[in-house]
Design a protein around this motif. Structure first.
Motif, PDB file in Angstrom:
ATOM      1  N   TYR A 172      -4.551   9.451   9.974  1.00 57.81           N
ATOM      2  CA  TYR A 172      -4.894   8.777   8.720  1.00 57.81           C
ATOM      3  C   TYR A 172      -3.717   7.909   8.257  1.00 57.81           C
ATOM      4  N   ALA A 173      -2.504   8.495   8.333  1.00 57.11           N
ATOM      5  CA  ALA A 173      -1.298   7.758   7.923  1.00 57.11           C
ATOM      6  C   ALA A 173      -1.112   6.506   8.794  1.00 57.11           C
ATOM      7  N   ASN A 174      -1.317   6.674  10.114  1.00 60.45           N
ATOM      8  CA  ASN A 174      -1.150   5.536  11.022  1.00 60.45           C
ATOM      9  C   ASN A 174      -2.155   4.434  10.746  1.00 60.45           C
ATOM     10  N   LYS A 175      -3.420   4.830  10.553  1.00 56.11           N
ATOM     11  CA  LYS A 175      -4.469   3.829  10.306  1.00 56.11           C
ATOM     12  C   LYS A 175      -4.194   3.033   9.051  1.00 56.11           C
ATOM     13  N   LYS A 176      -3.635   3.698   8.041  1.00 57.51           N
ATOM     14  CA  LYS A 176      -3.384   3.002   6.774  1.00 57.51           C
ATOM     15  C   LYS A 176      -2.016   2.328   6.745  1.00 57.51           C
ATOM     16  N   GLY A 177      -1.272   2.464   7.853  1.00 59.51           N
ATOM     17  CA  GLY A 177       0.049   1.839   7.902  1.00 59.51           C
ATOM     18  C   GLY A 177       1.031   2.482   6.934  1.00 59.51           C
ATOM     19  N   ILE A 178       0.890   3.803   6.710  1.00 55.95           N
ATOM     20  CA  ILE A 178       1.817   4.504   5.792  1.00 55.95           C
ATOM     21  C   ILE A 178       3.072   4.874   6.587  1.00 55.95           C
ATOM     22  N   GLN A 179       4.233   4.483   6.080  1.00 59.23           N
ATOM     23  CA  GLN A 179       5.446   4.661   6.896  1.00 59.23           C
ATOM     24  C   GLN A 179       5.934   6.113   6.965  1.00 59.23           C
ATOM     25  N   TYR A 180       5.884   6.823   5.833  1.00 56.74           N
ATOM     26  CA  TYR A 180       6.470   8.182   5.826  1.00 56.74           C
ATOM     27  C   TYR A 180       5.414   9.254   5.577  1.00 56.74           C
ATOM     28  N   VAL A 181       5.564  10.411   6.273  1.00 57.56           N
ATOM     29  CA  VAL A 181       4.778  11.585   5.883  1.00 57.56           C
ATOM     30  C   VAL A 181       5.739  12.703   5.480  1.00 57.56           C
ATOM     31  N   LEU A 182       5.331  13.437   4.462  1.00 54.98           N
ATOM     32  CA  LEU A 182       6.171  14.506   3.931  1.00 54.98           C
ATOM     33  C   LEU A 182       5.469  15.823   4.205  1.00 54.98           C
ATOM     34  N   MET A 183       6.169  16.728   4.904  1.00 55.52           N
ATOM     35  CA  MET A 183       5.536  18.002   5.259  1.00 55.52           C
ATOM     36  C   MET A 183       6.144  19.128   4.436  1.00 55.52           C
ATOM     37  N   ILE A 184       5.264  19.845   3.734  1.00 58.94           N
ATOM     38  CA  ILE A 184       5.719  20.959   2.888  1.00 58.94           C
ATOM     39  C   ILE A 184       4.915  22.202   3.254  1.00 58.94           C
ATOM     40  N   GLY A 185       5.510  23.066   4.070  1.00 61.92           N
ATOM     41  CA  GLY A 185       4.865  24.335   4.413  1.00 61.92           C
ATOM     42  C   GLY A 185       5.423  25.448   3.538  1.00 61.92           C
ATOM     43  N   SER A 186       4.926  26.695   3.725  1.00 60.82           N
ATOM     44  CA  SER A 186       5.379  27.796   2.844  1.00 60.82           C
ATOM     45  C   SER A 186       6.880  28.071   3.030  1.00 60.82           C
ATOM     46  N   ASN A 187       7.377  27.974   4.260  1.00 62.11           N
ATOM     47  CA  ASN A 187       8.814  28.183   4.484  1.00 62.11           C
ATOM     48  C   ASN A 187       9.639  27.140   3.748  1.00 62.11           C
ATOM     49  N   GLU A 188       9.167  25.873   3.824  1.00 56.25           N
ATOM     50  CA  GLU A 188       9.884  24.788   3.171  1.00 56.25           C
ATOM     51  C   GLU A 188       9.972  25.040   1.665  1.00 56.25           C
ATOM     52  N   SER A 206       0.848  -1.196   0.000  1.00 54.35           N
ATOM     53  CA  SER A 206       0.000   0.000   0.000  1.00 54.35           C
ATOM     54  C   SER A 206       0.888   1.251   0.000  1.00 54.35           C
ATOM     55  N   THR A 207       0.256   2.410   0.263  1.00 55.55           N
ATOM     56  CA  THR A 207       0.965   3.703   0.176  1.00 55.55           C
ATOM     57  C   THR A 207       2.235   3.747   1.037  1.00 55.55           C
ATOM     58  N   GLU A 208       3.288   4.330   0.454  1.00 48.88           N
ATOM     59  CA  GLU A 208       4.549   4.444   1.204  1.00 48.88           C
ATOM     60  C   GLU A 208       4.737   5.841   1.811  1.00 48.88           C
ATOM     61  N   ILE A 209       4.276   6.882   1.082  1.00 46.93           N
ATOM     62  CA  ILE A 209       4.457   8.264   1.563  1.00 46.93           C
ATOM     63  C   ILE A 209       3.135   9.010   1.492  1.00 46.93           C
ATOM     64  N   LEU A 210       2.817   9.733   2.572  1.00 45.20           N
ATOM     65  CA  LEU A 210       1.653  10.622   2.538  1.00 45.20           C
ATOM     66  C   LEU A 210       2.149  12.060   2.537  1.00 45.20           C
ATOM     67  N   VAL A 211       1.687  12.844   1.555  1.00 39.75           N
ATOM     68  CA  VAL A 211       2.056  14.266   1.515  1.00 39.75           C
ATOM     69  C   VAL A 211       1.003  15.040   2.307  1.00 39.75           C
ATOM     70  N   ILE A 212       1.463  15.696   3.380  1.00 38.01           N
ATOM     71  CA  ILE A 212       0.550  16.441   4.260  1.00 38.01           C
ATOM     72  C   ILE A 212       0.088  17.721   3.556  1.00 38.01           C
TER      73      ILE A 212
END
Length: 461
Positions: free
Chosen positions: A407-423, A362-368
């Motif tokens: 949501y990421a935890n429930k689906k067993g997604i290992q990585y989350v990627l955080m992209i804010g305006s500063n990033e 299933s999904t490996e990365i979730l983009v926040i």
């Protein structure tokens, strides 16, 4: 008033977790079929009723799902006050039915497409079939069959190939199996020797129930059907067969006597067993004379697969049929085929805890999602990751961070990627590992490199 949703009896919904398990099993089966040179085909869910009836024996015919005609013919039947007249009218107009198995449709397919096929023709087919049966554990009214058949050769080398396919698939899945083998000609010889050949069909249908209802149950069924008393002697002879496969083969000659068809069957059975020994495949084989396979079309070796140590019924079966296409006017087209019972294989693997962790598929990365601009930027990054074959999801709403992480935890997604305006300004993104809580800040190139399968393959990741 809203209606409470429900399913027809004997059917079910399959949820993602269960579906991933099924796909895991099917991928293994498909890979082995292809490895042995079988090509995929499909046939329609519906067949003409005349194609199906009379091929499965009396019990099978009753379980065919018939399709009611549309329009006038249908209405006329329901205007009858007399139910039996209504039924007659309906059945006179029923022309189609849902397929009961994949073998009879395959015979029709071969006859209809014979000019496009090269023989021997080897096909596999994985599709649902329907039976108007009483639902019970492991038995549904709609279920999948996974069949492989080879048609156009009498060679017993094919029996060996199918034994090998069973052995290989179940070894890959980790299921400990026992492959029961018998021969219809041996059974025919036995009924000839005991003077009950005229009751061959009734005898084999009863015999097939030996492991379900026991010796007494079968004897009772035979007596109820008025089969000659010598049938009971034949049955006792079968029940007494013990010892190794070679010992059983030796004792068989007394049971078939000098019946010509019986001796021929014995010769074929011995050949297959001895060759299997030579190829190191005899460990899984068990010669079992009580195996009859209720279907009328088998003429040679027959197989059934059981899981060792679990009460579950068979998880596969098949055999040789020498004239299945004859019913459609094509003579001399011998064939042999086997089937895998997907539902029961899944039940057995669950019971023995044999499935690997399938989250990997299933999904490996979730983009926040931190808002519209950030999300659009995230979509571009997700597209680049997907090009490397990484499974990436972008969260659609800019909900609270906690909700997105849940949501990421429930689906067993290992990585989350955080992209804010500063990033975005700095071109650096925060990658968090949900399993151990660690996080790192990466630029686009570093991020793509971290997940690049080519690069990781070299580093032994």
């Amino acid at each position: 008033m809203s209606q409470k949703p429900s399913l027809p009896k004997g059917t079910r919904d399959i949820l993602p977790d269960s579906m991933l398990q099924r796909e895991f099993i099917l991928e293994h089966i498909r890979a082995v079929f292809k490895k042995y040179g079988f090509a995929p085909i499909e046939t329609p869910a519906m067949e003409k009723l005349s194609t199906l009836t009379g091929k499965y024996g009396e019990e099978g015919d009753r379980l065919i799902f018939k399709i009611l005609p549309r329009g006038r013919k249908y209405d006329a039947a329901f205007q009858e006050d007399d139910t039996s007249k209504a039924e007659q009218k309906l059945s006179a107009n029923i022309e189609e039915a849902l397929r009961y198995d994949l073998t009879v449709p395959f015979a029709r397919f071969v006859v209809q497409n014979q000019n496009e096929l090269s023989f021997p023709f080897k096909r596999y087919q994985i599709q649902p079939v329907w039976r108007a049966d009483r639902p019970q554990k492991g038995r549904f009214r709609e279920f999948y069959q996974c069949d492989a058949d080879a048609i156009g050769s009498k060679s017993l080398l094919q029996e060996l190939e199918f034994i090998s396919i069973y052995k290989e698939v179940f070894e890959k899945l980790g299921l400990p199996i026992e492959l029961k083998m018998n021969h219809r000609k041996v059974l025919a010889g036995l009924t000839e020797n005991f003077n009950i050949y005229d009751s061959f069909a009734d005898f084999t249908v009863a015999l097939d129930k030996l492991d379900k209802i026991g010796l007494d149950g079968v004897v009772k069924e035979l007596r109820d059907k008025g089969i000659a008393e010598s049938a009971v002697d034949a049955l006792n002879g079968i029940a007494k067969l013990k010892g190794t496969n070679s010992e059983k083969l030796n004792s068989l000659s007394t049971l078939v006597g000098d019946s010509e068809i019986g001796l021929e069957g014995l010769k074929e059975l011995s050949f297959v067993f001895e060759a299997a020994q030579e190829l190191g495949m005899d460990k899984v084989l068990d010669i079992d004379l009580s195996l009859a396979r209720g279907l009328d079309y088998y003429t040679g070796a027959i197989f059934e697969v059981k899981v060792k140590g679990i009460e579950l019924g068979s998880i596969g079966g098949g055999g040789r049929y020498d004239d299945l296409t004859g019913i459609f006017g094509l003579k001399d087209m011998p064939g042999i085929g086997i089937s895998f019972g997907l539902d029961r294989i899944q039940l057995a693997m669950e019971e023995l805890d044999l499935f690997p962790s399938l989250e990997a598929s299933s999904t490996e990365i979730l983009v926040i999602n931190f808002g519209e601009q950030e999300a659009l930027y995230g979509l571009k990054l997700a597209a680049q990751l997907r090009q490397l074959g990484i499974k990436v999801e972008s969260y659609p709403d800019s909900s609270k961070l906690k909700k997105q992480l849940d949501y990421a935890n429930k689906k067993g997604i290992q990585y989350v990627l955080m992209i804010g305006s500063n990033e975005i300004k700095e071109g650096k993104f925060l990658l968090k590992d949900m399993r151990d809580g660690s996080q790192e800040t990466l630029g686009t190139i570093e991020l793509l490199e971290k997940f690049n399968p080519q690069k990781n393959a070299h580093h032994g990741h």
